[in-house]
Design a protein around this motif. Structure first.
Motif, PDB file in Angstrom:
ATOM      1  N   LYS A 196       0.796  -1.273   0.065  1.00 17.52           N
ATOM      2  CA  LYS A 196       0.069  -0.041  -0.087  1.00 17.52           C
ATOM      3  C   LYS A 196       0.736   1.337   0.001  1.00 17.52           C
ATOM      4  CE  LYS A 196      -3.894  -2.125   2.467  1.00 17.52           C
ATOM      5  NZ  LYS A 196      -4.819  -2.219   3.578  1.00 17.52           N
ATOM      6  N   PRO A 197       0.357   2.324  -0.726  1.00 17.44           N
ATOM      7  CA  PRO A 197       1.198   3.516  -0.637  1.00 17.44           C
ATOM      8  C   PRO A 197       1.174   4.319   0.856  1.00 17.44           C
ATOM      9  CG  PRO A 197      -1.011   3.691  -1.722  1.00 17.44           C
ATOM     10  CD  PRO A 197      -0.688   2.458  -1.668  1.00 17.44           C
ATOM     11  N   TRP A 198       2.119   4.976   1.138  1.00 15.72           N
ATOM     12  CA  TRP A 198       2.241   5.913   2.310  1.00 15.72           C
ATOM     13  C   TRP A 198       1.765   7.107   1.773  1.00 15.72           C
ATOM     14  CZ3 TRP A 198       7.810   4.708   4.556  1.00 15.72           C
ATOM     15  CH2 TRP A 198       7.757   3.515   4.766  1.00 15.72           C
ATOM     16  N   ASN A 199       0.627   7.654   2.738  1.00 12.01           N
ATOM     17  CA  ASN A 199      -0.195   8.694   2.055  1.00 12.01           C
ATOM     18  C   ASN A 199      -0.836   9.482   3.151  1.00 12.01           C
ATOM     19  OD1 ASN A 199      -2.463   7.246   2.360  1.00 12.01           O
ATOM     20  ND2 ASN A 199      -2.320   6.875   0.302  1.00 12.01           N
ATOM     21  N   GLU A 200      -1.722  10.650   3.336  1.00 12.14           N
ATOM     22  CA  GLU A 200      -2.335  11.216   4.163  1.00 12.14           C
ATOM     23  C   GLU A 200      -3.219  10.354   4.886  1.00 12.14           C
ATOM     24  OE1 GLU A 200      -3.108  15.365   3.933  1.00 12.14           O
ATOM     25  OE2 GLU A 200      -2.116  15.388   2.075  1.00 12.14           O
ATOM     26  N   THR A 201      -3.660   9.355   4.154  1.00 12.10           N
ATOM     27  CA  THR A 201      -4.814   8.489   4.724  1.00 12.10           C
ATOM     28  C   THR A 201      -4.061   7.317   5.345  1.00 12.10           C
ATOM     29  OG1 THR A 201      -6.294   9.117   2.792  1.00 12.10           O
ATOM     30  CG2 THR A 201      -6.766   7.102   3.882  1.00 12.10           C
ATOM     31  N   HIS A 202      -3.284   6.578   4.774  1.00 14.55           N
ATOM     32  CA  HIS A 202      -2.733   5.262   5.282  1.00 14.55           C
ATOM     33  C   HIS A 202      -1.659   5.698   6.442  1.00 14.55           C
ATOM     34  CE1 HIS A 202      -1.737   1.233   5.244  1.00 14.55           C
ATOM     35  NE2 HIS A 202      -0.448   1.372   5.273  1.00 14.55           N
ATOM     36  N   GLY A 203      -0.969   6.972   6.262  1.00 16.32           N
ATOM     37  CA  GLY A 203       0.097   7.233   7.223  1.00 16.32           C
ATOM     38  C   GLY A 203       1.382   7.293   6.567  1.00 16.32           C
ATOM     39  N   MET A 204       2.259   7.975   7.059  1.00 17.96           N
ATOM     40  CA  MET A 204       3.555   8.284   6.384  1.00 17.96           C
ATOM     41  C   MET A 204       4.609   8.127   7.450  1.00 17.96           C
ATOM     42  SD  MET A 204       3.294  11.036   3.508  1.00 17.96           S
ATOM     43  CE  MET A 204       1.989  12.110   4.249  1.00 17.96           C
ATOM     44  N   LEU A 205       5.833   7.909   7.164  1.00 13.91           N
ATOM     45  CA  LEU A 205       7.071   7.956   8.168  1.00 13.91           C
ATOM     46  C   LEU A 205       8.104   8.894   7.833  1.00 13.91           C
ATOM     47  CD1 LEU A 205       7.600   4.329   8.656  1.00 13.91           C
ATOM     48  CD2 LEU A 205       6.679   5.920  10.328  1.00 13.91           C
TER      49      LEU A 205
END
Length: 384
Positions: A196-205
């Motif tokens: 899954k992509p890291w983004n504002e919905t899934h979360g980022m590090l």
């Protein structure tokens, strides 16, 4: 009684003392050094490829990294964070907020619920290669963030001893021959190995680099900033408001007391930050310069404050921390200089990289002045 063949024990505070100690507590340590044996760096693969300490003066020289000798000797894992010490370590941001991996889902953002993941605290990194001047590490990780989403990643960390020519290029001035110096660069990369992509919905590090250095009564962190930047000059309420007696700014420079006597932290936003921060220890005449990547493209930075955030993409690019008593205890006599990468909005298989360089200078005060004036715009006597 010592005879002429008996080695003289190293003095505590010297690189030689720390080297002998770490040979016992960290049996797989790596030592980088220049041809003369003056500039040296100790790395522990068992602690995430952590730079434990460095020196500019060989085994008899000052050891710059703060070490928690008791914890390193016992290897006892502590609740919240095992403060082993070390001059530069790899962490991941943000510390707080909905994207955090330091708080479990639904828990209050309190110290009691804060926990550094073992992957960043006490687990080893795999050594890919090592020479006398460079070491490379790799590790795969998996976290669940505060909003319950899984993040899979690979960390690559390369550590390189800097030459005098490298240092001259980085700071933009030729250090005087009267100075002793040591510098090292870490190249830190994270790759999204999940589906899954890291983004504002899934979360980022983000990549977060922290340096634990020995605090003294006369140590002050110094940071130049953009006087024409937008927004506050600094964030000064991470752990409550920093008293004005410990923090000030004037003529484009921030001064922050680093004596390990008052737990406090400051941050500088990417709109205000410059790619340099450092410190000066008047007692030992040590000038430290940290230089790091700071993209000039309005990249968002993750907000690490301990709260659910209205804007998790409005954080700081550079920080400094001063240790002190918290809940009746103290981690140690250290302060920290920290830098972060922008938020890693990564598609599967994509990578973000962040460089951080640490350089220490000791010696003639006039020569130190030239470096301080060029990098920070002030003489070392003004760092107070």
């Amino acid at each position: 009684m010592l005879n002429s063949c008996t080695p003289v024990p190293s003095t505590k505070g010297s690189f030689g003392f720390d080297l002998e100690f770490l040979k016992t507590s960290e049996p797989e340590i790596l030592v980088l050094e220049d041809e003369k044996g003056d500039a040296k760096v100790i790395i522990s693969p068992a602690l995430q490829g952590r730079v434990m300490t460095s020196t500019a003066g060989g085994d008899k020289g000052i050891s710059f990294g703060w070490l928690n000798y008791d914890l390193l000797a016992s290897r006892k894992i502590s609740k919240h964070m095992t403060a082993f010490g070390g001059e530069e370590r790899f962490w991941l941001g943000p510390e707080g907020g909905q994207f955090s991996v330091y708080f479990k889902q639904g828990k209050d953002f309190s110290f009691e619920n804060w926990q550094v993941p073992k992957e960043l605290d006490s687990s080893p990194f795999e050594v890919q290669s090592a020479t006398k001047t460079e070491a490379k590490f790799v590790q795969n990780m998996h976290f669940q963030n505060y909003i319950g989403n899984d993040l899979y990643l690979r960390v690559n960390r390369d550590i390189r001893l800097l030459t005098p020519a490298n240092i001259q290029t980085l700071i933009g001035i030729n250090p005087s021959g009267d100075l002793k110096m040591v510098g090292f660069e870490t190249t830190n990369s994270i790759t999204n190995t999940g589906e899954k992509p890291w983004n504002e919905t899934h979360g980022m590090l983000s990549i977060w680099i922290l340096s634990m250095l020995n605090a003294t009564e006369k140590t002050v962190v110094v940071a130049p900033f953009k006087t024409d930047g937008e927004g506050p000059i600094y964030t000064d309420d991470y752990f409550g408001q920093v008293p004005s007696s410990r923090l000030r700014n004037e003529n484009g420079v921030i001064f922050f007391k680093a004596d390990a006597k008052y737990r406090s932290k400051i941050g500088i936003s990417p709109a205000r930050a410059l790619p340099f921060i450092g410190s000066y220890d008047t007692e030992k005449q040590v000038l430290t310069v940290a230089q790091f990547d700071l993209p000039n493209d309005h990249s968002p930075y993750l907000n690490g404050k301990w709260e659910l955030q209205a804007d998790p993409l409005k954080g700081d690019a550079v920080n400094a921390y001063n240790d002190g008593i918290n809940n009746g205890t103290q981690l140690g006599q250290f302060y920290e200089i920290e830098s972060s990468s922008p938020a890693a909005a990564l598609q599967p298989g994509k990578t973000l990289t962040h460089h951080h360089r640490t350089i220490h200078f000791t010696g003639d005060k006039n020569a130190l002045d030239k470096i301080s004036l060029h990098v920070f715009g002030i003489r070392v006597d003004q760092i107070k």
